[in-house]
Motif scaffolding. Structure first.
Motif, PDB file in Angstrom:
ATOM      1  N   GLU A  55      45.792  40.925   5.722  1.00 21.58           N
ATOM      2  CA  GLU A  55      45.489  39.788   6.490  1.00 21.58           C
ATOM      3  C   GLU A  55      44.316  39.206   7.261  1.00 21.58           C
ATOM      4  O   GLU A  55      43.559  40.220   7.566  1.00 21.58           O
ATOM      5  N   PRO A  56      43.117  38.267   6.451  1.00 19.56           N
ATOM      6  CA  PRO A  56      42.333  38.149   6.298  1.00 19.56           C
ATOM      7  C   PRO A  56      42.311  37.941   7.984  1.00 19.56           C
ATOM      8  O   PRO A  56      42.697  37.007   8.471  1.00 19.56           O
ATOM      9  N   LEU A  57      40.987  37.998   9.120  1.00 19.39           N
ATOM     10  CA  LEU A  57      40.861  37.203  11.053  1.00 19.39           C
ATOM     11  C   LEU A  57      39.049  36.506  10.557  1.00 19.39           C
ATOM     12  O   LEU A  57      38.861  37.272  11.924  1.00 19.39           O
ATOM     13  N   GLY A  58      39.044  35.833  10.199  1.00 20.47           N
ATOM     14  CA  GLY A  58      38.247  35.272  10.079  1.00 20.47           C
ATOM     15  C   GLY A  58      37.313  36.151   9.041  1.00 20.47           C
ATOM     16  O   GLY A  58      37.524  36.248   8.433  1.00 20.47           O
ATOM     17  N   THR A  85      39.947  34.766  -0.371  1.00 19.76           N
ATOM     18  CA  THR A  85      39.880  35.441  -1.615  1.00 19.76           C
ATOM     19  C   THR A  85      41.540  35.797  -1.513  1.00 19.76           C
ATOM     20  O   THR A  85      41.896  35.507  -0.899  1.00 19.76           O
ATOM     21  N   ASN A  86      41.615  35.980  -3.207  1.00 21.44           N
ATOM     22  CA  ASN A  86      43.239  36.211  -3.249  1.00 21.44           C
ATOM     23  C   ASN A  86      43.773  37.283  -2.840  1.00 21.44           C
ATOM     24  O   ASN A  86      44.960  37.613  -3.246  1.00 21.44           O
ATOM     25  N   LEU A 105      36.021  45.249  -0.707  1.00 21.05           N
ATOM     26  CA  LEU A 105      35.663  44.565  -1.627  1.00 21.05           C
ATOM     27  C   LEU A 105      36.509  42.823  -2.393  1.00 21.05           C
ATOM     28  O   LEU A 105      37.328  43.509  -1.567  1.00 21.05           O
ATOM     29  N   VAL A 106      35.714  42.048  -1.749  1.00 19.86           N
ATOM     30  CA  VAL A 106      36.299  40.129  -1.940  1.00 19.86           C
ATOM     31  C   VAL A 106      36.246  39.736  -3.075  1.00 19.86           C
ATOM     32  O   VAL A 106      36.737  39.111  -3.407  1.00 19.86           O
ATOM     33  N   GLY A 107      35.826  40.325  -4.175  1.00 21.10           N
ATOM     34  CA  GLY A 107      35.224  40.225  -5.340  1.00 21.10           C
ATOM     35  C   GLY A 107      34.008  39.717  -5.902  1.00 21.10           C
ATOM     36  O   GLY A 107      32.880  39.846  -5.612  1.00 21.10           O
ATOM     37  N   ARG A 108      34.033  39.630  -7.391  1.00 23.21           N
ATOM     38  CA  ARG A 108      32.918  39.486  -8.115  1.00 23.21           C
ATOM     39  C   ARG A 108      31.803  38.506  -7.494  1.00 23.21           C
ATOM     40  O   ARG A 108      32.363  37.248  -7.775  1.00 23.21           O
ATOM     41  N   GLY A 109      30.672  38.708  -7.691  1.00 23.97           N
ATOM     42  CA  GLY A 109      30.151  38.023  -7.374  1.00 23.97           C
ATOM     43  C   GLY A 109      29.711  37.766  -5.302  1.00 23.97           C
ATOM     44  O   GLY A 109      28.645  37.418  -5.223  1.00 23.97           O
TER      45      GLY A 109
END
Length: 147
Positions: A55-58, A85-86, A105-109
């Motif tokens: 769960e993202p918190l900010g 991000t998904n 890691l939150v995604g490519r780019g």
């Protein structure tokens, strides 16, 4: 698009925007406070074999669940795209996620987000805190005076 259709879309957007009675920033702050209250003292690392949930918190905190009843609060460097991000990933070495070494890691780019602090979360305490936030103090209305 006809004028009538434009108004219908506008009305739908207005209704959906009004559905949430609590602003997004306030909900995030409440979740951050609940997780902070349930978090223990910082640790250097934790065993990581499976990402059960997150769960993202900010943009600088994320809660990582490795099991249904085992969670960790990670403080990270300001992390672009963390709240949107998904999927995320965690780096680890020999099944261990460590402070100042591993990353989210939150995604490519997007650049990786370095982990600066790890705290274990007392999941039972967190659930009690979240349940207390959901309680509503309701009082019956007084009957209207006839007049």
């Amino acid at each position: 698009m006809s004028c009538k259709a434009s108004w219908m879309v506008f009305a739908l957007v207005a209704v959906l925007a009004a559905c949430s009675s609590v602003p997004y920033a306030q909900r995030v702050a409440q979740r951050q406070a609940a997780y902070a209250a349930a978090a223990g003292a910082p640790v250097r690392s934790f065993h990581f074999f499976n990402l059960y949930s997150w769960e993202p918190l900010g943009d600088s905190q994320v809660a990582i669940y490795t099991q249904i009843n085992r969670a960790w609060l990670l403080d990270v460097s300001p992390c672009q795209n963390l709240g949107f991000t998904n999927a995320i990933g965690l780096t680890s070495f020999a099944g261990e996620v460590s402070v100042n070494f591993d990353k989210v890691l939150v995604g490519r780019g997007y650049p990786p987000c370095f982990i600066s602090k790890i705290r274990p979360i007392d999941v039972a305490k967190l659930k009690l805190e979240q349940q207390a936030q959901r309680e509503i103090n309701a009082e019956p209305r007084q009957p209207a005076a006839a007049g």
